[in-house]
Design a protein around this motif. Structure first.
Motif, PDB file in Angstrom:
ATOM      1  N   HIS A 383       5.755  13.844  70.837  1.00 24.41           N
ATOM      2  CA  HIS A 383       5.039  15.392  70.462  1.00 24.41           C
ATOM      3  C   HIS A 383       3.394  14.977  70.272  1.00 24.41           C
ATOM      4  N   LEU A 384       3.180  13.728  71.016  1.00 26.48           N
ATOM      5  CA  LEU A 384       1.304  13.724  70.978  1.00 26.48           C
ATOM      6  C   LEU A 384       1.553  12.356  71.862  1.00 26.48           C
ATOM      7  N   ALA A 385       0.580  12.940  72.906  1.00 24.65           N
ATOM      8  CA  ALA A 385       0.110  12.020  73.860  1.00 24.65           C
ATOM      9  C   ALA A 385      -1.175  12.258  74.216  1.00 24.65           C
ATOM     10  N   ARG A 422       2.522  29.153  76.438  1.00 26.16           N
ATOM     11  CA  ARG A 422       1.350  29.497  76.540  1.00 26.16           C
ATOM     12  C   ARG A 422       0.847  28.284  75.624  1.00 26.16           C
ATOM     13  N   VAL A 423      -0.334  27.955  76.601  1.00 24.48           N
ATOM     14  CA  VAL A 423      -1.265  26.667  76.131  1.00 24.48           C
ATOM     15  C   VAL A 423      -2.400  27.176  75.995  1.00 24.48           C
ATOM     16  N   ALA A 424      -3.232  26.536  74.955  1.00 22.73           N
ATOM     17  CA  ALA A 424      -4.286  26.054  74.622  1.00 22.73           C
ATOM     18  C   ALA A 424      -5.101  24.625  74.892  1.00 22.73           C
ATOM     19  N   PHE A 506      -3.381  33.196  68.987  1.00 19.42           N
ATOM     20  CA  PHE A 506      -3.441  32.992  70.424  1.00 19.42           C
ATOM     21  C   PHE A 506      -1.724  32.808  70.414  1.00 19.42           C
ATOM     22  N   GLY A 507      -0.866  31.739  69.366  1.00 18.63           N
ATOM     23  CA  GLY A 507       0.827  31.611  69.490  1.00 18.63           C
ATOM     24  C   GLY A 507       1.056  30.412  70.354  1.00 18.63           C
ATOM     25  N   ALA A 508      -0.223  29.508  70.773  1.00 12.17           N
ATOM     26  CA  ALA A 508       0.323  28.946  71.666  1.00 12.17           C
ATOM     27  C   ALA A 508       1.185  27.817  71.443  1.00 12.17           C
ATOM     28  N   ASN A 509       1.895  27.531  72.045  1.00 10.50           N
ATOM     29  CA  ASN A 509       3.378  25.787  72.108  1.00 10.50           C
ATOM     30  C   ASN A 509       3.166  24.846  72.485  1.00 10.50           C
ATOM     31  N   SER A 546       0.157  20.898  63.778  1.00  7.84           N
ATOM     32  CA  SER A 546       1.540  20.847  64.606  1.00  7.84           C
ATOM     33  C   SER A 546       2.669  21.486  65.474  1.00  7.84           C
ATOM     34  N   LEU A 547       1.773  21.041  67.079  1.00  6.74           N
ATOM     35  CA  LEU A 547       1.818  21.551  67.936  1.00  6.74           C
ATOM     36  C   LEU A 547       2.335  20.317  69.138  1.00  6.74           C
TER      37      LEU A 547
END
Length: 610
Positions: A383-385, A422-424, A506-509, A546-547
């Motif tokens: 989930h994290l990099a 969607r990306v932020a 924005f609703g980023a994924n 939590s993205l």
């Protein structure tokens, strides 16, 4: 090789293609499925307010992007529970373990969301009801699998009663408590049953019947059926928690040190990487991953092809240990560039202190490989990099370099992720990410947010103003938060709060962080006062989004505190992210939803889980 990918919308081309493949699986596995059943999969993703639950579609894809199985999870946000609506392998992969992989991914998601329990339906295994012996064995096989997870039917209720006399297409309501010891209370269970029936089957069943079935759950706490198939007592399979087991994926640009400009005053030096690595190793949070090659086609979707070709050719043409700097900037005659590579340098550079030398290209190219691989592993259990790279990249625009930056690694990774949702991009460097802004300024699917020193005082001097909000389709998708030369840590926290609110709206994924540590006290290129405690606090707040998050290293030049501040940021990011947060399954596909008009006397026939 397979990967599991979560789909939250039907916007990107990759998501639309995956949805078409999911529809094809439904058609093949469920011949009686109606067109409206197929259309509902996309509608649920698009309109959660209408359905009153949030839908998450999991797809298992092979290396060629072919969907080999899928699962649809419904998150009932008001009740803090989940309902597994659909799960199925593609016909040609049935029996290959896809169902088990999907079910464990679903359990991991439910655990990460901190939900009370996972509910679903499963066909009954009562031999007095199911006379077809093949079907009976299939139903028993499913229930045997779920017993391994301690997921069992809820007893003493009307959920599995016939809709009409002689009906044998019956389902248990199942619950997987994810290994938690807390009892399932009646008040919650009745609300869950009512919500499932009303929101999924409200057009097929009368309100009075919904109320009757919900009220039939009378035990408090709920009683679960004793295991029927375990040969001996066994511990239930725990939730995988894949990212917690693996930690943060760490990708290091190991060839970075070939890029070493020894000119006096050049602060972007190789020692920056080991200074950070030394501190990260103390955390035990990271799992080292080898970077993979990024194709030139992706690089040239972000940077102008002629710029990419020039950068490679110019570097390869230079003698070892020779650095060149631009001496002319022919901005008024760009249609007739000089043929000489050194004279042409000014066409592609924005300042006089970012040189080219032979090793710039391989070092910058390696940074891109790290960043894009970091984006890819977000689909492979992390989930994290963190792409720990140099040279940095956020000042590299579509067709020019500058500010120590040559290729915009974070932008290339964001472009890759934008194919899936969607990306932020959140730029936390002291200096404005003019390159990232330039690349995405006219795109609506990538939000760019930057907190930085206000122009014209701070580099790059000509960009980063608050009124630069995007153009064309991208109007409103660029947020600049310029701050004065002298601020307090509280001023920074307020700006970060504004940035995080915008990302939420924005609703980023996916989230890409351009991490500059030059916001630290006494950094030679900045003027802000942040200390390790501030980096930890700010990391925690970002993690709480939590993205799926990729962090790409940008600036930060005070090597005495560089590693300490990086460590603090990632400890906070990990804690914030997690604060909110195999044996194969039988592969028989799920039966489609019932289309007959319901009658009084039982629960509707729903889409069960196999």
């Amino acid at each position: 090789m397979f990967r599991i990918r979560k789909i939250h919308d039907a916007v990107s081309p990759a998501n639309r293609d995956a949805l078409e493949q999911v529809r094809a699986i439904i058609r093949a596995q469920f011949p009686r499925a109606r067109d409206e059943d197929l259309d509902k999969v996309e509608q649920q993703l698009r309109d959660p307010l209408h359905f009153r639950y949030r839908s998450i579609l999991f797809v298992v894809e092979n290396a060629r992007g072919l969907v080999r199985g899928f699962a649809m999870l419904l998150h009932l946000t008001d009740l803090n529970v989940a309902f597994l609506e659909l799960i199925s392998a593609a016909p040609e992969t049935t029996g290959g373990g896809i169902g088990g992989v999907l079910y464990e991914a679903v359990r991991e998601e439910v655990e990460a969301l901190g939900l009370h329990a996972l509910f679903f339906e499963c066909s009954v295994d009562d031999p007095n009801v199911i006379v077809d012996q093949v079907l009976l064995r299939q139903n028993q096989s499913r229930l045997r699998f779920y017993e391994r997870y301690d997921a069992r039917p809820i007893l003493n209720n009307a959920y599995d009663s016939p809709v009409f006399p002689g009906d044998t297409d019956l389902y248990y309501l199942m619950v997987d408590r994810l290994g938690r010891p807390q009892p399932l209370r009646r008040v919650l269970l009745r609300k869950v049953v009512s919500a499932i029936l009303e929101r999924k089957y409200g057009k097929l069943i009368a309100e009075a019947e919904i109320a009757r079935i919900a009220q039939s759950f009378a035990d408090d706490p709920a009683q679960l059926r004793a295991p029927q198939y375990a040969r001996r007592a066994t511990e239930p399979v725990p939730v995988r928690r894949t990212d917690a087991d693996k930690g943060i994926a760490l990708l290091v640009n190991s060839g970075h040190d070939i890029h070493h400009v020894r000119d006096r005053g050049y602060v972007e030096v190789p020692v920056r990487i080991p200074a950070i690595l030394d501190e990260l190793q103390k955390t035990r949070l990271f799992s080292r991953i080898e970077p993979r090659h990024t194709p030139d086609s992706l690089l040239k979707r972000v940077h102008a092809p002629d710029y990419v070709d020039y950068l490679r050719e110019a570097c390869e043409s230079l003698a070892p240990k020779k650095s060149i700097y631009p001496i002319i900037f022919p901005v008024r005659n760009q249609t007739r560039p000089p043929r000489d590579l050194e004279l042409r340098l000014g066409y592609y550079c924005t300042d006089t202190f970012t040189p080219l030398h032979r090793n710039v290209w391989p070092a910058a190219r390696g940074a891109v490989d790290c960043a894009v691989t970091g984006a890819r592993v977000l689909f492979e259990g992390f989930h994290l990099a963190y792409a720990l790279v140099r040279p940095p990249g956020h000042h590299a625009e579509r067709r020019v370099f500058g500010g120590f930056c040559y290729l915009n690694s974070a932008a290339v990774a964001a472009a890759y992720l934008s194919g899936f949702g969607r990306v932020a991009i959140l730029d936390l460097d002291f200096h404005h990410g003019n390159g990232t802004q330039d690349i995405f300024y006219e795109r609506a699917d990538v939000l760019t947010v930057s907190i930085h020193g206000a122009p014209p005082a701070a580099y790059p001097h000509f960009a980063g103003f608050a009124d630069e909000t995007g153009a064309g389709a991208g109007v409103g998708a660029n947020l600049n938060l310029p701050l004065p030369e002298r601020i307090t840590a509280e001023t920074y926290r307020q700006a970060l709060s504004q940035a995080l609110r915008r990302i939420g709206e924005f609703g980023a994924n996916y989230l890409v962080i351009a991490l500059g540590l030059d916001t630290a006290k006494a950094d030679p290129t900045g003027s802000w006062p942040l200390a390790a405690a501030d980096f930890r606090s700010n990391g925690h707040r970002v993690g709480a989004l939590s993205l799926p998050t990729l962090v790409v290293q940008e600036g930060g030049y005070r090597t005495r505190t560089l590693g300490i501040n990086a460590r603090a940021f990632f400890e906070g990011l990990w804690q914030g992210h997690h604060a909110r947060l195999s044996h194969p399954a039988p592969e028989q596909p799920v039966a489609p939803s019932r289309t007959k008009e319901p009658r009084q006397g039982g629960a509707p026939k729903t889409t069960g889980v196999s």
